[in-house]
Structure formats: C-alpha cells, structure tokens
Scaffold this motif. Structure first.
Motif, mmCIF file in Angstrom:
data_model
loop_
_atom_site.group_PDB
_atom_site.id
_atom_site.type_symbol
_atom_site.label_atom_id
_atom_site.label_comp_id
_atom_site.label_asym_id
_atom_site.label_seq_id
_atom_site.Cartn_x
_atom_site.Cartn_y
_atom_site.Cartn_z
ATOM 1 N N GLU A 254 0.829 -1.194 0.000
ATOM 2 C CA GLU A 254 0.000 0.000 0.000
ATOM 3 C C GLU A 254 0.867 1.248 0.000
ATOM 4 O O GLU A 254 1.923 1.282 0.634
ATOM 5 C CB GLU A 254 -0.909 0.013 1.235
ATOM 6 N N LEU A 255 0.386 2.275 -0.697
ATOM 7 C CA LEU A 255 1.147 3.516 -0.827
ATOM 8 C C LEU A 255 1.393 4.171 0.536
ATOM 9 O O LEU A 255 2.475 4.705 0.797
ATOM 10 C CB LEU A 255 0.407 4.479 -1.755
ATOM 11 N N ASN A 256 0.392 4.113 1.407
ATOM 12 C CA ASN A 256 0.537 4.716 2.731
ATOM 13 C C ASN A 256 1.644 4.035 3.542
ATOM 14 O O ASN A 256 2.375 4.693 4.291
ATOM 15 C CB ASN A 256 -0.781 4.644 3.508
ATOM 16 N N SER A 257 1.747 2.721 3.409
ATOM 17 C CA SER A 257 2.785 1.973 4.127
ATOM 18 C C SER A 257 4.167 2.359 3.612
ATOM 19 O O SER A 257 5.107 2.548 4.393
ATOM 20 C CB SER A 257 2.569 0.467 3.953
ATOM 21 N N ILE A 258 4.287 2.513 2.304
ATOM 22 C CA ILE A 258 5.568 2.910 1.708
ATOM 23 C C ILE A 258 5.937 4.319 2.166
ATOM 24 O O ILE A 258 7.098 4.608 2.445
ATOM 25 C CB ILE A 258 5.498 2.823 0.170
ATOM 26 N N LYS A 259 4.934 5.174 2.246
ATOM 27 C CA LYS A 259 5.154 6.547 2.732
ATOM 28 C C LYS A 259 5.777 6.527 4.126
ATOM 29 O O LYS A 259 6.741 7.254 4.400
ATOM 30 C CB LYS A 259 3.828 7.303 2.756
ATOM 31 N N GLU A 260 5.237 5.699 5.012
ATOM 32 C CA GLU A 260 5.751 5.629 6.382
ATOM 33 C C GLU A 260 7.159 5.063 6.411
ATOM 34 O O GLU A 260 8.017 5.535 7.163
ATOM 35 C CB GLU A 260 4.814 4.773 7.244
ATOM 36 N N LEU A 261 7.422 4.056 5.604
ATOM 37 C CA LEU A 261 8.748 3.440 5.568
ATOM 38 C C LEU A 261 9.806 4.416 5.049
ATOM 39 O O LEU A 261 10.936 4.444 5.538
ATOM 40 C CB LEU A 261 8.721 2.181 4.685
ATOM 41 N N LEU A 262 9.421 5.231 4.068
ATOM 42 C CA LEU A 262 10.357 6.192 3.484
ATOM 43 C C LEU A 262 10.518 7.443 4.345
ATOM 44 O O LEU A 262 11.483 8.190 4.176
ATOM 45 C CB LEU A 262 9.894 6.604 2.086
ATOM 46 N N GLY A 263 9.552 7.678 5.236
ATOM 47 C CA GLY A 263 9.628 8.876 6.070
ATOM 48 C C GLY A 263 9.212 10.128 5.337
ATOM 49 O O GLY A 263 9.677 11.227 5.645
ATOM 50 N N HIS A 264 8.311 9.989 4.359
ATOM 51 C CA HIS A 264 7.805 11.152 3.630
ATOM 52 C C HIS A 264 6.796 11.910 4.490
ATOM 53 O O HIS A 264 6.017 11.308 5.222
ATOM 54 C CB HIS A 264 7.124 10.725 2.328
ATOM 55 N N ALA A 265 6.812 13.233 4.378
ATOM 56 C CA ALA A 265 5.894 14.060 5.158
ATOM 57 C C ALA A 265 4.467 13.976 4.622
ATOM 58 O O ALA A 265 3.508 14.111 5.365
ATOM 59 C CB ALA A 265 6.367 15.513 5.164
ATOM 60 N N SER A 266 4.330 13.776 3.313
ATOM 61 C CA SER A 266 2.995 13.709 2.711
ATOM 62 C C SER A 266 2.950 12.614 1.672
ATOM 63 O O SER A 266 3.984 12.179 1.146
ATOM 64 C CB SER A 266 2.631 15.045 2.056
ATOM 65 N N LEU A 267 1.753 12.189 1.348
ATOM 66 C CA LEU A 267 1.568 11.122 0.370
ATOM 67 C C LEU A 267 1.958 11.575 -1.036
ATOM 68 O O LEU A 267 2.317 10.758 -1.882
ATOM 69 C CB LEU A 267 0.107 10.660 0.390
ATOM 70 N N ALA A 268 1.896 12.875 -1.269
ATOM 71 C CA ALA A 268 2.219 13.414 -2.599
ATOM 72 C C ALA A 268 3.643 13.056 -3.010
ATOM 73 O O ALA A 268 3.911 12.786 -4.183
ATOM 74 C CB ALA A 268 2.036 14.926 -2.595
ATOM 75 N N ALA A 269 4.556 13.057 -2.039
ATOM 76 C CA ALA A 269 5.962 12.743 -2.347
ATOM 77 C C ALA A 269 6.130 11.283 -2.728
ATOM 78 O O ALA A 269 7.034 10.932 -3.486
ATOM 79 C CB ALA A 269 6.835 13.072 -1.144
ATOM 80 N N THR A 270 5.245 10.431 -2.213
ATOM 81 C CA THR A 270 5.344 8.996 -2.467
ATOM 82 C C THR A 270 4.656 8.611 -3.772
ATOM 83 O O THR A 270 5.019 7.623 -4.408
ATOM 84 C CB THR A 270 4.711 8.199 -1.298
ATOM 85 N N GLN A 271 3.667 9.400 -4.177
ATOM 86 C CA GLN A 271 2.844 9.032 -5.328
ATOM 87 C C GLN A 271 3.613 8.971 -6.637
ATOM 88 O O GLN A 271 3.154 8.328 -7.577
ATOM 89 C CB GLN A 271 1.664 10.007 -5.454
ATOM 90 N N ILE A 272 4.766 9.611 -6.680
ATOM 91 C CA ILE A 272 5.537 9.594 -7.934
ATOM 92 C C ILE A 272 5.927 8.169 -8.311
ATOM 93 O O ILE A 272 6.098 7.845 -9.483
ATOM 94 C CB ILE A 272 6.788 10.504 -7.825
#
Length: 292
Positions: A254-272
């Motif tokens: 899930e994108l949200n899980s990847i966001k947390e693992l990467l330490g991104h502040a927002s989901l927008a940074a992960t969506q790329i």
C-alpha cells in the motif's frame, strides 16, 4: 535597449558570465522572433500576444519547458527594468504563466539485477566485504536515505525486535522493520567489527579504519557494485531508495505503508512511484493482450 539591459545585468546585478550569456541569448532570440513578424518593431512595443506566440513557437520546436520558463523569466526581468526606467507603462509579460515542468520518473534497478547484486557479485573477504554487502542490503531492504545510513547508531538497531530507529528529515525518528536475512547479516557484521577493531562503535557501519562513514565513501561503494549488474546511468544510494519503493509497490504494498517506511511528510511525495508501476502495467498489457 538590449545592450542597456545586458549592461544593467552585468554592472548592477553582477551576474556571472555564464548567466549573462544565457540572458543575452534569450532576449536576442525573442528580438529576432518579433522582427520576423513586425519589421522595425522595438522590443519596447512588443505585446502580450507576441510573447505568447514566441512561447508557442518554442514549444513547437520541442524545446523543454524548463528552458522555455527560463526565457520567460528573462523577459520578465527585461520588462520589469523598462517599467522601472519609465520606458513603458504596461508590462507585456503580465498574465504570462510559466509552463508546467515535466515530472521525472524515479530511476530504479529492476529485480533481476538486484538479485544478481547479492547472488552473483563477489565481495572481498573479511570485514570490508561484509561491510560493503551490508551497506547495499541495508539501502535496498529498508529504503533509508544516505544520511540516515551514515548516522545509524549501534544502539538504534534492535536485533530481538527486528527493527531499527533512524533519524530522518526534520529531526523526526521513525521505526523501520528489518527482515530476518538482514538481522543475520547485522549480527555477523557486528562480530566482525569486534574482531577487527576490538569493540563495537557508537555508529553501526564503519569505514575501513573503523571511523564514521562519510557520503562520498558510500556513494563510491554503491556505484562500484551497481556497475557490475546494471547499465543505468545514475548509480547512487538514492537509486536504491527508489528501487526499494518501486519494488514494494510493484508487489502490492500500500502507498501509505511505503510513505511511512520512506519517512515522507505527505503522500504526494510517495505518489511519484505509482508512475513507474503504471508504466510497467502498460508494458505488460502491450505484451500480453491479443488486441495490443
């Protein structure tokens, strides 16, 4: 007015020779474009429509948006100066918007080359080889940033809990799970550190001399080993971070899980990373569908 403009940039703004050359090229290109449509028209008389037509012309020539935006910025600076000097009363660049920059997709290593990196590449014997492999495994298995890897402390690695704590951007800590294979490698490496240097250190991963790592050291190691398994142009620790995220997404994370693992502040940074997945799906569709 062009010579006056360039003199102003050189003597008052004190721009570098390189930047000055770019401004000169841009303003002279626009002047040539305007004169091709309006003979003997001074740049002071150029209109909003002239600028719009130039931008369309540049776009038709397949000039990238970043370069076009720089040219727009040159015209804004030029006409702002003319306003200040009382040469014109209306700024023709008013309402001209910069073009959207095309987003660059994250470069990553395919799964097969990554498997080869750990299964087929030969690492040196002893401490150096074990440490080098650990650097690569850690970057790929956790997606940590280069700075997070360098500053990882021995006390922040929890063997029994199979996790580690890293200090990321904005001085925020996050917990990252560690796979069993990496825990085994952690333990072997720590034993090798004690054997090599007599004791463990504050920082978990050390240089050849037992000191704290530094960025260039890790960058060279990553480039050296990746060069043996892939021909991608950029081979850096951040590429392994991109690879970590892309492979997780491709396998259904899930994108949200990847966001947390990467330490991104927002989901927008992960969506790329979803763009790489969509590209892969299109390729699969193209190869597999009878009508493709």
């Amino acid at each position: 007015m062009v010579d006056f403009f360039l003199s102003y940039l050189k003597n008052e703004k004190r721009l570098s020779a390189y930047t000055l050359k770019a401004y000169a090229t841009d303003i002279k290109q626009f002047e040539s474009f305007v004169l091709s449509f309006h003979e003997n028209l001074y740049l002071e008389k150029a209109s909003y429509q002239d600028i719009r037509a130039w931008i369309i012309s540049l776009s038709d020539q397949k000039i990238d948006n970043k370069s076009i935006n720089r040219k727009i910025a040159t015209l804004r600076t030029f006409y702002k100066l003319l306003i200040q000097k009382g040469k014109i009363s209306v700024d023709p660049t008013f309402g001209i918007k910069s073009l959207k920059k095309a987003k660059k997709l994250p470069v990553y290593v395919e799964e097969t080359p990554m498997e080869n990196l750990f299964d087929m590449v030969e690492y040196p014997n002893g401490y150096v080889g074990l440490r080098d492999r650990l650097i690569l495994e850690l970057l790929y298995s956790t997606g940590v940033r280069l700075s997070e890897l360098i500053n990882l402390k021995t006390l922040d690695v929890d063997f029994s809990g199979k996790q580690m704590k890293v200090l990321g951007k904005r001085n925020k800590y996050r917990i990252i799970p560690v796979i069993d294979q990496l825990i085994v490698l952690f333990k072997k490496y720590q034993q090798e550190v004690v054997s090599q240097f007599g004791q463990t250190s504050e920082f978990f991963i050390l240089s050849d001399s037992g000191k704290k790592l530094y960025p260039v050291f890790v960058q060279r190691k990553v480039k050296h080993y990746l060069s043996q398994v892939t021909t991608i142009s950029k081979k850096s620790p951040h590429i392994l971070r991109h690879t970590f995220a892309t492979h997780l997404l491709n396998r259904g994370a899930e994108l949200n899980s990847i966001k947390e693992l990467l330490g991104h502040a927002s989901l927008a940074a992960t969506q790329i990373y979803t763009h790489n997945t969509i590209s892969q799906l299109k390729e699969i569709h193209k190869k597999s569908h009878p009508k493709a």
